[in-house]
Design an enzyme around this catalytic site. Structure first.
Site, PDB file in Angstrom:
ATOM      1  N   GLU A 153       0.803  -1.234   0.000  1.00 58.75           N
ATOM      2  CA  GLU A 153       0.000   0.000   0.000  1.00 58.75           C
ATOM      3  C   GLU A 153       0.833   1.279   0.000  1.00 58.75           C
ATOM      4  O   GLU A 153       0.632   2.169   0.822  1.00 58.75           O
ATOM      5  CB  GLU A 153      -0.960  -0.014   1.194  1.00 58.75           C
ATOM      6  CG  GLU A 153      -1.882  -1.221   1.197  1.00 58.75           C
ATOM      7  CD  GLU A 153      -2.787  -1.316   2.427  1.00 58.75           C
ATOM      8  OE1 GLU A 153      -2.749  -0.402   3.277  1.00 58.75           O
ATOM      9  OE2 GLU A 153      -3.527  -2.308   2.531  1.00 58.75           O
ATOM     10  N   ASN A 186       1.993  -5.274  -3.070  1.00 57.83           N
ATOM     11  CA  ASN A 186       0.591  -5.589  -2.771  1.00 57.83           C
ATOM     12  C   ASN A 186      -0.191  -4.301  -2.496  1.00 57.83           C
ATOM     13  O   ASN A 186       0.295  -3.419  -1.786  1.00 57.83           O
ATOM     14  CB  ASN A 186       0.573  -6.481  -1.508  1.00 57.83           C
ATOM     15  CG  ASN A 186      -0.784  -7.079  -1.198  1.00 57.83           C
ATOM     16  OD1 ASN A 186      -1.396  -7.697  -2.065  1.00 57.83           O
ATOM     17  ND2 ASN A 186      -1.248  -6.915   0.035  1.00 57.83           N
ATOM     18  N   HIS A 218     -10.680  -6.178  -2.058  1.00 56.35           N
ATOM     19  CA  HIS A 218     -11.727  -6.001  -1.040  1.00 56.35           C
ATOM     20  C   HIS A 218     -12.888  -5.296  -1.730  1.00 56.35           C
ATOM     21  O   HIS A 218     -12.767  -4.124  -2.108  1.00 56.35           O
ATOM     22  CB  HIS A 218     -11.216  -5.120   0.104  1.00 56.35           C
ATOM     23  CG  HIS A 218     -10.126  -5.757   0.909  1.00 56.35           C
ATOM     24  ND1 HIS A 218     -10.341  -6.867   1.693  1.00 56.35           N
ATOM     25  CD2 HIS A 218      -8.811  -5.452   1.046  1.00 56.35           C
ATOM     26  CE1 HIS A 218      -9.199  -7.210   2.289  1.00 56.35           C
ATOM     27  NE2 HIS A 218      -8.261  -6.366   1.907  1.00 56.35           N
ATOM     28  N   GLU A 266      -6.287 -10.760  -0.894  1.00 56.94           N
ATOM     29  CA  GLU A 266      -7.100 -10.494   0.302  1.00 56.94           C
ATOM     30  C   GLU A 266      -8.581 -10.461  -0.065  1.00 56.94           C
ATOM     31  O   GLU A 266      -9.350  -9.648   0.459  1.00 56.94           O
ATOM     32  CB  GLU A 266      -6.693  -9.161   0.937  1.00 56.94           C
ATOM     33  CG  GLU A 266      -5.225  -9.092   1.297  1.00 56.94           C
ATOM     34  CD  GLU A 266      -4.804  -7.803   1.994  1.00 56.94           C
ATOM     35  OE1 GLU A 266      -5.693  -7.045   2.460  1.00 56.94           O
ATOM     36  OE2 GLU A 266      -3.595  -7.548   2.071  1.00 56.94           O
ATOM     37  N   ASP A 323     -12.353 -10.421  -0.461  1.00 56.48           N
ATOM     38  CA  ASP A 323     -13.633 -10.545   0.233  1.00 56.48           C
ATOM     39  C   ASP A 323     -14.633  -9.639  -0.468  1.00 56.48           C
ATOM     40  O   ASP A 323     -14.256  -8.630  -1.069  1.00 56.48           O
ATOM     41  CB  ASP A 323     -13.553 -10.275   1.748  1.00 56.48           C
ATOM     42  CG  ASP A 323     -12.879  -8.987   2.160  1.00 56.48           C
ATOM     43  OD1 ASP A 323     -12.682  -8.111   1.305  1.00 56.48           O
ATOM     44  OD2 ASP A 323     -12.564  -8.844   3.358  1.00 56.48           O
TER      45      ASP A 323
HETATM   46  O1  G3I Z   1      -5.187  -8.020  19.184  1.00 55.73           O
HETATM   47  C1  G3I Z   1      -5.721  -6.786  19.652  1.00 55.73           C
HETATM   48  C2  G3I Z   1      -6.502  -7.019  20.914  1.00 55.73           C
HETATM   49  O2  G3I Z   1      -5.630  -7.474  21.922  1.00 55.73           O
HETATM   50  C3  G3I Z   1      -7.167  -5.703  21.329  1.00 55.73           C
HETATM   51  O3  G3I Z   1      -7.984  -5.914  22.430  1.00 55.73           O
HETATM   52  C4  G3I Z   1      -8.022  -5.168  20.181  1.00 55.73           C
HETATM   53  C5  G3I Z   1      -8.638  -3.815  20.521  1.00 55.73           C
HETATM   54  O4  G3I Z   1      -8.706  -2.975  19.405  1.00 55.73           O
HETATM   55  O5  G3I Z   1      -7.210  -5.002  19.049  1.00 55.73           O
HETATM   56  C6  G3I Z   1      -6.635  -6.218  18.597  1.00 55.73           C
HETATM   57  O6  G3I Z   1      -5.862  -5.950  17.466  1.00 55.73           O
HETATM   58  C7  G3I Z   1      -6.574  -5.680  16.279  1.00 55.73           C
HETATM   59  C8  G3I Z   1      -6.105  -6.665  15.227  1.00 55.73           C
HETATM   60  O7  G3I Z   1      -6.704  -6.377  13.986  1.00 55.73           O
HETATM   61  C9  G3I Z   1      -6.423  -8.109  15.583  1.00 55.73           C
HETATM   62  O8  G3I Z   1      -7.811  -8.286  15.659  1.00 55.73           O
HETATM   63  C10 G3I Z   1      -6.270  -4.263  15.836  1.00 55.73           C
HETATM   64  O9  G3I Z   1      -6.839  -3.348  16.757  1.00 55.73           O
HETATM   65  C11 G3I Z   1      -6.829  -4.019  14.463  1.00 55.73           C
HETATM   66  O10 G3I Z   1      -6.377  -2.755  13.997  1.00 55.73           O
HETATM   67  C12 G3I Z   1      -6.342  -5.080  13.507  1.00 55.73           C
HETATM   68  O11 G3I Z   1      -6.962  -4.873  12.252  1.00 55.73           O
HETATM   69  C13 G3I Z   1      -6.307  -5.473  11.176  1.00 55.73           C
HETATM   70  C14 G3I Z   1      -6.037  -4.414  10.100  1.00 55.73           C
HETATM   71  O12 G3I Z   1      -5.447  -5.036   8.992  1.00 55.73           O
HETATM   72  C15 G3I Z   1      -5.111  -3.337  10.623  1.00 55.73           C
HETATM   73  O13 G3I Z   1      -4.751  -2.450   9.640  1.00 55.73           O
HETATM   74  C16 G3I Z   1      -7.218  -6.544  10.609  1.00 55.73           C
HETATM   75  O14 G3I Z   1      -7.349  -7.614  11.535  1.00 55.73           O
HETATM   76  C17 G3I Z   1      -6.625  -7.083   9.307  1.00 55.73           C
HETATM   77  O15 G3I Z   1      -7.594  -7.905   8.676  1.00 55.73           O
HETATM   78  C18 G3I Z   1      -6.308  -5.928   8.371  1.00 55.73           C
HETATM   79  O16 G3I Z   1      -5.708  -6.470   7.220  1.00 55.73           O
HETATM   80  C19 G3I Z   1      -5.387  -5.525   6.195  1.00 55.73           C
HETATM   81  C20 G3I Z   1      -4.177  -6.051   5.476  1.00 55.73           C
HETATM   82  O17 G3I Z   1      -3.139  -6.289   6.391  1.00 55.73           O
HETATM   83  C21 G3I Z   1      -3.726  -5.088   4.406  1.00 55.73           C
HETATM   84  N1  G3I Z   1      -4.799  -4.759   3.507  1.00 55.73           N
HETATM   85  C22 G3I Z   1      -6.034  -4.332   4.142  1.00 55.73           C
HETATM   86  C23 G3I Z   1      -6.494  -5.347   5.177  1.00 55.73           C
HETATM   87  C24 G3I Z   1      -7.831  -4.985   5.738  1.00 55.73           C
HETATM   88  O18 G3I Z   1      -7.762  -3.780   6.474  1.00 55.73           O
END
Ligand code: G3I
Length: 446
Positions: free
Chosen positions: A160, A203, A239, A268, A270
């Protein structure tokens, strides 16, 4: 050996060859079509993967669905910079290792995601001045890729790096702002030197059709190829939702990148939505990948709607109860596979939704969707958790097991559905103090 017997021998050999050929043809003609996403994709020379979170691997339905259906995994968050080097120079791989060993022990491939990204970047990185940042970036790539050397088929080296919108400009980030345009090239050169066997990918999202952003990535790849900067693949995140549907030129866009001499991967995927609209979108993406010989694999961004980053949009192939959705059938069919239990091409999927709710009871609705062929009838099961009881049903013909907890539902009268068409039935669950959602069995069609 006489001429006659030599001729006979040659004839016998020739006949054997003909029979062998006929036998192979007959066998492949009658072989059962693959019945999982991974097996069907493998028959097309592709992988079919899912983003995986380490903390769900202990949930048996999650692990079973992953292990049965997919043959590649991408750690959803566990290999990102904030997970692997939250403190400078101190590397932690526990959660990512858990995913990699889960995959390796089951013969699944692993995609590495991601080495250099502006997001999920620990604060200390943004505080570094240029020279130090360059050292830190190269060290991060070196350490993480060395740890996983030989275990990752493709790495998202840079993720990105371009802005959305029509500018085609680079996105502001510590890397861009302090190191300038050259940071991407530097990251790829470092990555190649660390693990020459891993495919190195750029990516991004919103690059799925021909637009200003994908043009900017295209120009980057073209320039890298012209100058011999190492790059092997481009990842298209894909996405999608109603505001950003699968573009009409999706296949053409994949093809123009492939024509630059790189592999393309759907990294990715969906698609928010439900039923036949969602199924059609998924089918279109899979068909586009299969039509591009350098499209080497597809990864969906999660196993189940329950844990999707866009859970509210129900964007994945398995619903929150791990039931296969219409989108699943569409993908499997596009890959040339056949649903288990769906004799021939007749197949259906079921999804559950809670409707009205009162203090002592709630209504459930199950939507039955035909696969890519018309069906003449369908059957599915709904299981409630004791002491719950189903008190009423509508738009279906129920029968019950001896416990009274498992209801088998068949159509009320004519059960035929056109390809991709849906019907629904409903029921009222008396909670008796338990509000657990009912579980659906598979859908069987003929
Ligand atoms: O693990 C912590 C947890 O301990 C805490 O209580 C909670 C509270 O917010 O957060 C948890 O972490 C979160 C993590 O996902 C795991 O669930 C983060 O806040 C959250 O920001 C994170 O989001 C991820 C996101 O990337 C961050 O940018 C998504 O799971 C993940 O699917 C997403 O993936 C991205 C790709 O890497 C790049 N392309 C876009 C895609 C979708 O956004």
């Amino acid at each position: 050996m006489s001429i006659a017997s030599r001729a006979r021998g040659a004839l016998t050999l020739g006949l054997a060859a003909v029979l062998a050929t006929a036998g192979v043809t007959a066998l492949s003609g009658t072989a059962r079509a693959a019945s999982t996403l991974g097996a069907a994709a493998a028959e097309k020379g592709r992988y079919f993967g899912a983003a995986v979170a380490a903390n769900h691997l202990g949930e048996s339905a999650y692990a079973t669905t992953l292990n049965t259906e997919f043959n590649s995994v991408t750690p959803e968050n566990e290999m990102k910079w904030d997970a692997t080097e939250s403190t400078r120079g101190s590397f932690t791989y526990g959660a990512a290792d858990q995913i990699v060993s889960h995959a390796q022990s089951r013969g699944m491939k692993v995609r590495g995601h991601t080495l250099v990204w502006h997001s999920q970047l620990p604060g200390w990185v943004g505080g570094l001045a240029a020279a130090d940042l360059r050292t830190a970036m190269n060290n991060h790539i070196t350490q993480v890729m060395t740890h996983y050397k030989g275990k990752i088929h493709s790495w998202d080296v840079v993720n990105e790096a371009f802005q959305d919108g029509g500018s085609g400009a680079r996105r502001s980030s510590p890397f861009q702002d302090r190191l300038g345009n050259g940071f991407i090239e530097e990251a790829f050169r470092t990555a190649r030197s660390v693990d020459p066997a891993a495919k190195l990918c750029y990516n991004d999202y919103n690059t799925d059709g021909v637009n200003a952003k994908s043009n900017a990535v295209y120009n980057l790849v073209k320039d890298f190829k012209a100058r011999g900067v190492p790059i092997d693949c481009v990842g298209f995140q894909s996405h999608f939702n109603s505001a950003s549907p699968v573009p009409g030129d999706y296949q053409a866009n994949l093809q123009r990148f492939a024509d630059l001499g790189v592999d393309v991967q759907i990294t990715e995927l969906d698609i928010e939505g439900s039923g036949s609209a969602q199924a059609t979108g998924y089918g279109n993406v899979v068909r586009a990948c299969l039509a591009v010989s350098r499209c080497t694999g597809i990864t969906v961004w999660g196993v189940t709607d329950k844990y999707s980053w866009r859970a509210g949009g129900t964007p994945l192939l398995f619903d929150g109860n791990y039931a296969r959705k219409a989108a699943y059938t569409s993908v499997l069919t596009a890959l040339g596979g056949t649903s288990p239990g769906g004799g021939g091409s007749a197949a259906c999927t079921v999804t559950y939704a809670k409707a009205e709710e009162w203090s002592d009871r709630f209504n459930g609705r199950v939507t039955v969707t035909a696969g890519s062929s018309a069906i003449s009838t369908w059957t599915t099961t709904v299981t409630v958790t004791s002491p719950q009881k189903i008190s009423t049903t509508w738009n279906g013909t129920p029968t019950w097991d001896s416990s009274g907890n498992v209801m088998t539902m068949k159509p009320n009268g004519n059960g035929s559905l056109a390809a991709g068409a849906s019907t629904s039935f409903g029921f009222t669950v008396m909670t008796n103090g338990t509000t657990t959602a009912p579980r659906l069995g598979g859908c069987t069609a003929s």
